[in-house]
Design an enzyme around this catalytic site. Structure first.
Site, PDB file in Angstrom:
ATOM      1  N   ASP A   1      26.153  -8.493  82.595  1.00 61.11           N
ATOM      2  CA  ASP A   1      25.581  -8.525  81.262  1.00 61.11           C
ATOM      3  C   ASP A   1      25.518  -7.071  80.762  1.00 61.11           C
ATOM      4  O   ASP A   1      25.682  -6.137  81.549  1.00 61.11           O
ATOM      5  CB  ASP A   1      24.179  -9.151  81.373  1.00 61.11           C
ATOM      6  CG  ASP A   1      23.367  -8.974  80.118  1.00 61.11           C
ATOM      7  OD1 ASP A   1      23.877  -9.317  79.032  1.00 61.11           O
ATOM      8  OD2 ASP A   1      22.218  -8.475  80.212  1.00 61.11           O
ATOM      9  N   PHE A   2      25.276  -6.866  79.466  1.00 57.90           N
ATOM     10  CA  PHE A   2      25.208  -5.482  78.965  1.00 57.90           C
ATOM     11  C   PHE A   2      23.753  -5.005  78.783  1.00 57.90           C
ATOM     12  O   PHE A   2      23.240  -4.226  79.569  1.00 57.90           O
ATOM     13  CB  PHE A   2      26.009  -5.330  77.660  1.00 57.90           C
ATOM     14  CG  PHE A   2      25.937  -3.935  77.111  1.00 57.90           C
ATOM     15  CD1 PHE A   2      26.665  -2.910  77.705  1.00 57.90           C
ATOM     16  CD2 PHE A   2      25.119  -3.625  76.041  1.00 57.90           C
ATOM     17  CE1 PHE A   2      26.581  -1.601  77.240  1.00 57.90           C
ATOM     18  CE2 PHE A   2      25.024  -2.318  75.567  1.00 57.90           C
ATOM     19  CZ  PHE A   2      25.758  -1.304  76.167  1.00 57.90           C
ATOM     20  N   ASP A   3      23.064  -5.544  77.760  1.00 53.74           N
ATOM     21  CA  ASP A   3      21.731  -5.024  77.406  1.00 53.74           C
ATOM     22  C   ASP A   3      20.718  -5.281  78.515  1.00 53.74           C
ATOM     23  O   ASP A   3      20.536  -6.427  78.945  1.00 53.74           O
ATOM     24  CB  ASP A   3      21.234  -5.687  76.117  1.00 53.74           C
ATOM     25  CG  ASP A   3      21.999  -5.216  74.896  1.00 53.74           C
ATOM     26  OD1 ASP A   3      21.603  -4.217  74.298  1.00 53.74           O
ATOM     27  OD2 ASP A   3      23.029  -5.855  74.568  1.00 53.74           O
TER      28      ASP A   3
ATOM     29  N   ASP B   1      19.714  -9.791  83.080  1.00 55.76           N
ATOM     30  CA  ASP B   1      18.266  -9.579  82.984  1.00 55.76           C
ATOM     31  C   ASP B   1      17.548 -10.611  82.134  1.00 55.76           C
ATOM     32  O   ASP B   1      16.350 -10.481  81.900  1.00 55.76           O
ATOM     33  CB  ASP B   1      17.988  -8.200  82.372  1.00 55.76           C
ATOM     34  CG  ASP B   1      18.354  -8.168  80.895  1.00 55.76           C
ATOM     35  OD1 ASP B   1      19.446  -8.661  80.553  1.00 55.76           O
ATOM     36  OD2 ASP B   1      17.542  -7.683  80.091  1.00 55.76           O
TER      37      ASP B   1
HETATM   38 MG   LIG Z   1      20.617  -8.617  78.801  1.00 62.47          MG
END
Ligand SMILES: [Mg+2]
Length: 255
Positions: free
Chosen positions: A23-25, A198
Protein backbone atom coordinates in the site's frame (compact mmCIF):
# COMPACT_ATOMS: atom_id res chain seq x y z
CA UNK A 1 1.27 -19.50 9.95
CA UNK A 2 4.84 -19.75 8.72
CA UNK A 3 7.60 -19.44 11.34
CA UNK A 4 8.44 -15.84 11.88
CA UNK A 5 11.53 -15.27 9.73
CA UNK A 6 12.04 -18.32 7.51
CA UNK A 7 9.96 -16.74 4.80
CA UNK A 8 12.64 -14.05 4.39
CA UNK A 9 15.15 -16.70 3.27
CA UNK A 10 12.69 -18.15 0.80
CA UNK A 11 12.07 -14.70 -0.68
CA UNK A 12 15.81 -14.13 -1.01
CA UNK A 13 16.42 -17.52 -2.61
CA UNK A 14 13.75 -17.20 -5.27
CA UNK A 15 13.06 -13.51 -5.86
CA UNK A 16 11.42 -13.83 -9.29
CA UNK A 17 8.71 -16.05 -7.79
CA UNK A 18 8.24 -13.87 -4.69
CA UNK A 19 6.03 -10.81 -4.98
CA UNK A 20 6.08 -7.61 -2.94
CA UNK A 21 2.72 -5.84 -2.69
CA UNK A 22 2.63 -2.53 -0.87
CA UNK A 23 0.00 0.00 0.00
CA UNK A 24 1.22 3.62 -0.27
CA UNK A 25 -0.22 6.03 2.35
CA UNK A 26 0.78 5.11 5.89
CA UNK A 27 2.77 2.15 4.55
CA UNK A 28 5.67 3.54 2.51
CA UNK A 29 4.78 7.17 3.26
CA UNK A 30 3.94 8.88 6.51
CA UNK A 31 0.32 9.98 6.76
CA UNK A 32 0.08 13.63 5.72
CA UNK A 33 -2.49 16.16 6.99
CA UNK A 34 -4.02 16.30 3.49
CA UNK A 35 -3.73 13.83 0.59
CA UNK A 36 -1.72 16.34 -1.49
CA UNK A 37 1.02 16.49 1.15
CA UNK A 38 2.09 12.83 1.08
CA UNK A 39 5.63 11.94 -0.01
CA UNK A 40 7.44 8.64 -0.47
CA UNK A 41 9.27 7.87 2.79
CA UNK A 42 12.97 8.77 2.33
CA UNK A 43 14.07 5.28 3.37
CA UNK A 44 11.61 3.75 0.90
CA UNK A 45 13.27 5.84 -1.80
CA UNK A 46 16.57 4.21 -0.80
CA UNK A 47 15.42 0.61 -0.39
CA UNK A 48 12.70 0.06 -2.99
CA UNK A 49 14.67 0.65 -6.24
CA UNK A 50 16.94 -2.30 -5.56
CA UNK A 51 14.08 -4.53 -4.39
CA UNK A 52 12.02 -3.63 -7.49
CA UNK A 53 14.85 -4.84 -9.69
CA UNK A 54 14.93 -8.24 -7.99
CA UNK A 55 11.30 -8.88 -7.01
CA UNK A 56 8.02 -8.42 -8.90
CA UNK A 57 6.58 -5.38 -7.12
CA UNK A 58 3.19 -3.71 -7.05
CA UNK A 59 2.17 -0.57 -5.20
CA UNK A 60 -1.61 -0.55 -4.66
CA UNK A 61 -3.35 2.52 -3.46
CA UNK A 62 -6.72 4.14 -3.04
CA UNK A 63 -5.27 7.08 -4.99
CA UNK A 64 -5.42 7.44 -8.76
CA UNK A 65 -2.93 5.13 -10.46
CA UNK A 66 -1.07 8.02 -12.10
CA UNK A 67 -0.91 9.84 -8.77
CA UNK A 68 0.66 6.91 -6.92
CA UNK A 69 3.02 6.24 -9.86
CA UNK A 70 4.21 9.85 -9.70
CA UNK A 71 4.60 9.77 -5.91
CA UNK A 72 6.65 6.57 -5.92
CA UNK A 73 8.36 7.39 -9.20
CA UNK A 74 10.29 4.13 -9.61
CA UNK A 75 10.63 1.98 -12.73
CA UNK A 76 9.97 -1.79 -12.61
CA UNK A 77 6.93 -1.28 -10.35
CA UNK A 78 3.34 -2.06 -11.29
CA UNK A 79 1.05 0.73 -10.09
CA UNK A 80 -2.58 0.03 -9.19
CA UNK A 81 -4.97 2.78 -8.16
CA UNK A 82 -8.45 3.30 -6.73
CA UNK A 83 -8.25 0.02 -4.81
CA UNK A 84 -7.77 -2.04 -7.95
CA UNK A 85 -10.17 -0.29 -10.31
CA UNK A 86 -7.39 1.48 -12.23
CA UNK A 87 -3.79 0.70 -13.21
CA UNK A 88 -0.92 2.21 -15.16
CA UNK A 89 0.20 0.93 -18.53
CA UNK A 90 1.49 3.55 -20.95
CA UNK A 91 -1.40 5.52 -19.46
CA UNK A 92 -4.01 4.92 -16.76
CA UNK A 93 -6.57 2.17 -17.56
CA UNK A 94 -9.93 1.84 -15.90
CA UNK A 95 -11.35 -1.63 -15.28
CA UNK A 96 -14.17 -2.17 -17.83
CA UNK A 97 -16.52 -3.28 -15.02
CA UNK A 98 -16.47 0.28 -13.71
CA UNK A 99 -17.53 2.02 -16.94
CA UNK A 100 -21.34 1.53 -16.63
CA UNK A 101 -21.24 3.23 -13.20
CA UNK A 102 -19.52 6.44 -14.27
CA UNK A 103 -22.75 8.45 -14.72
CA UNK A 104 -23.94 7.51 -11.20
CA UNK A 105 -20.55 8.48 -9.78
CA UNK A 106 -20.81 11.81 -11.56
CA UNK A 107 -24.19 12.42 -9.94
CA UNK A 108 -22.82 11.49 -6.51
CA UNK A 109 -19.92 13.88 -7.07
CA UNK A 110 -22.28 16.79 -7.82
CA UNK A 111 -24.53 16.06 -4.83
CA UNK A 112 -21.62 15.64 -2.42
CA UNK A 113 -19.93 18.82 -3.64
CA UNK A 114 -23.13 20.75 -2.95
CA UNK A 115 -23.70 19.11 0.44
CA UNK A 116 -20.21 19.61 1.88
CA UNK A 117 -20.26 23.38 1.37
CA UNK A 118 -21.90 23.38 4.82
CA UNK A 119 -19.04 21.35 6.36
CA UNK A 120 -15.89 23.49 6.56
CA UNK A 121 -12.66 21.53 6.26
CA UNK A 122 -14.29 18.49 4.65
CA UNK A 123 -12.68 17.79 1.26
CA UNK A 124 -13.72 15.75 -1.76
CA UNK A 125 -11.16 13.75 -3.69
CA UNK A 126 -12.45 12.85 -7.13
CA UNK A 127 -10.86 9.65 -8.40
CA UNK A 128 -13.12 9.03 -11.40
CA UNK A 129 -13.87 5.42 -10.37
CA UNK A 130 -14.65 6.56 -6.83
CA UNK A 131 -15.06 9.64 -4.65
CA UNK A 132 -13.42 10.02 -1.26
CA UNK A 133 -14.73 12.37 1.41
CA UNK A 134 -11.87 13.40 3.72
CA UNK A 135 -12.50 14.82 7.20
CA UNK A 136 -8.97 14.69 8.66
CA UNK A 137 -8.95 18.51 8.69
CA UNK A 138 -12.43 18.65 10.24
CA UNK A 139 -12.73 15.79 12.75
CA UNK A 140 -15.77 17.42 14.38
CA UNK A 141 -17.66 16.93 11.09
CA UNK A 142 -16.97 13.20 10.99
CA UNK A 143 -20.49 12.06 11.92
CA UNK A 144 -22.16 14.43 9.51
CA UNK A 145 -19.77 13.58 6.65
CA UNK A 146 -20.35 9.86 7.21
CA UNK A 147 -24.11 10.31 7.37
CA UNK A 148 -24.09 12.27 4.12
CA UNK A 149 -21.81 9.90 2.21
CA UNK A 150 -23.43 6.70 3.42
CA UNK A 151 -26.94 8.05 2.83
CA UNK A 152 -26.07 9.07 -0.71
CA UNK A 153 -24.43 5.71 -1.43
CA UNK A 154 -27.61 3.94 -0.33
CA UNK A 155 -29.80 6.19 -2.44
CA UNK A 156 -27.70 5.77 -5.60
CA UNK A 157 -26.77 2.09 -5.32
CA UNK A 158 -23.09 2.78 -4.66
CA UNK A 159 -20.96 1.27 -1.90
CA UNK A 160 -19.62 3.38 0.96
CA UNK A 161 -16.42 2.31 2.62
CA UNK A 162 -14.77 3.85 5.66
CA UNK A 163 -11.03 4.48 5.81
CA UNK A 164 -8.63 6.51 7.91
CA UNK A 165 -10.52 9.79 8.55
CA UNK A 166 -12.35 9.32 5.26
CA UNK A 167 -15.21 7.53 3.56
CA UNK A 168 -15.20 6.45 -0.05
CA UNK A 169 -18.11 6.00 -2.45
CA UNK A 170 -17.42 3.36 -5.07
CA UNK A 171 -19.34 1.37 -7.67
CA UNK A 172 -20.84 -1.99 -6.63
CA UNK A 173 -18.25 -4.09 -8.47
CA UNK A 174 -16.23 -7.03 -7.21
CA UNK A 175 -12.81 -5.45 -7.49
CA UNK A 176 -10.50 -4.80 -4.57
CA UNK A 177 -6.84 -5.02 -3.64
CA UNK A 178 -7.28 -8.75 -3.05
CA UNK A 179 -8.80 -9.60 -6.43
CA UNK A 180 -5.99 -7.66 -8.13
CA UNK A 181 -3.34 -9.40 -6.04
CA UNK A 182 -4.77 -12.79 -7.04
CA UNK A 183 -4.73 -11.85 -10.74
CA UNK A 184 -1.18 -10.47 -10.66
CA UNK A 185 0.18 -13.35 -8.58
CA UNK A 186 -1.08 -15.87 -11.11
CA UNK A 187 0.09 -13.79 -14.10
CA UNK A 188 3.54 -13.42 -12.53
CA UNK A 189 3.57 -17.14 -11.55
CA UNK A 190 4.38 -16.29 -7.94
CA UNK A 191 4.95 -18.97 -5.31
CA UNK A 192 4.83 -16.51 -2.46
CA UNK A 193 4.04 -12.89 -1.76
CA UNK A 194 3.95 -10.37 1.02
CA UNK A 195 1.32 -7.70 1.33
CA UNK A 196 1.83 -4.71 3.64
CA UNK A 197 -0.80 -2.12 4.50
CA UNK A 198 -2.17 0.04 7.27
CA UNK A 199 -5.89 0.38 6.66
CA UNK A 200 -9.17 -1.48 6.24
CA UNK A 201 -8.89 -1.82 2.45
CA UNK A 202 -5.64 -3.69 3.05
CA UNK A 203 -7.60 -6.48 4.71
CA UNK A 204 -8.71 -7.23 1.12
CA UNK A 205 -5.07 -7.67 0.14
CA UNK A 206 -4.59 -10.07 3.05
CA UNK A 207 -7.70 -11.95 1.91
CA UNK A 208 -6.16 -12.30 -1.57
CA UNK A 209 -3.13 -13.98 0.02
CA UNK A 210 -5.34 -16.33 2.06
CA UNK A 211 -7.30 -17.30 -1.06
CA UNK A 212 -4.11 -18.25 -2.92
CA UNK A 213 -2.86 -20.23 0.10
CA UNK A 214 -6.09 -22.20 0.21
CA UNK A 215 -5.90 -22.87 -3.53
CA UNK A 216 -2.49 -24.54 -3.40
CA UNK A 217 1.18 -24.33 -2.59
CA UNK A 218 1.42 -20.62 -1.99
CA UNK A 219 3.01 -18.77 0.88
CA UNK A 220 1.49 -15.46 1.93
CA UNK A 221 2.83 -13.00 4.47
CA UNK A 222 0.29 -10.41 5.64
CA UNK A 223 1.95 -7.43 7.32
CA UNK A 224 0.02 -4.82 9.30
CA UNK A 225 1.75 -1.43 9.44
CA UNK A 226 0.70 0.01 12.78
CA UNK A 227 -0.13 3.56 13.77
CA UNK A 228 -2.41 4.99 16.45
CA UNK A 229 -5.22 4.93 13.85
CA UNK A 230 -4.76 1.33 12.70
CA UNK A 231 -8.12 -0.45 12.71
CA UNK A 232 -8.05 -3.46 15.04
CA UNK A 233 -9.47 -5.61 12.24
CA UNK A 234 -6.22 -5.24 10.30
CA UNK A 235 -3.86 -6.35 13.06
CA UNK A 236 -6.21 -9.20 13.97
CA UNK A 237 -5.84 -10.86 10.55
CA UNK A 238 -2.15 -10.08 9.92
CA UNK A 239 0.71 -12.58 10.24
CA UNK A 240 2.94 -9.93 11.69
CA UNK A 241 2.82 -6.29 12.63
CA UNK A 242 5.46 -3.57 12.31
CA UNK A 243 5.60 -0.06 13.78
CA UNK A 244 4.85 2.42 11.03
CA UNK A 245 6.64 2.82 7.67
CA UNK A 246 9.99 2.74 9.50
CA UNK A 247 9.24 -0.70 10.91
CA UNK A 248 8.20 -1.97 7.49
CA UNK A 249 11.33 -0.58 5.85
CA UNK A 250 13.51 -2.27 8.50
CA UNK A 251 11.83 -5.52 7.54
CA UNK A 252 12.05 -4.98 3.78
CA UNK A 253 15.75 -4.16 4.11
CA UNK A 254 16.29 -7.80 5.22
CA UNK A 255 15.25 -8.92 1.75
MG1 LIG B 1 -2.78 3.19 3.58
Amino acid sequence: MAPKWEWVDRFRREPRRSGIFLDFDGTISDIAPSPGGARLHPRAAEILPELARRFPMCVMSGRRAADVAALVGLPHVHYVGVHGMEWMEDEARLDPLVLPHLPTLERARRELAAAITGLPGVELEDKLASITVHFRQAPSEEDEALRLAEGLADALGLKARRGRMSVELRPPVDIDKGTVLIRLASGWKLRRALYAGDDLTDVDGFRGLRYLMKEGAFEGVAIAVLSPETPIELEAVADLAVEGPDGLLDLLSRL
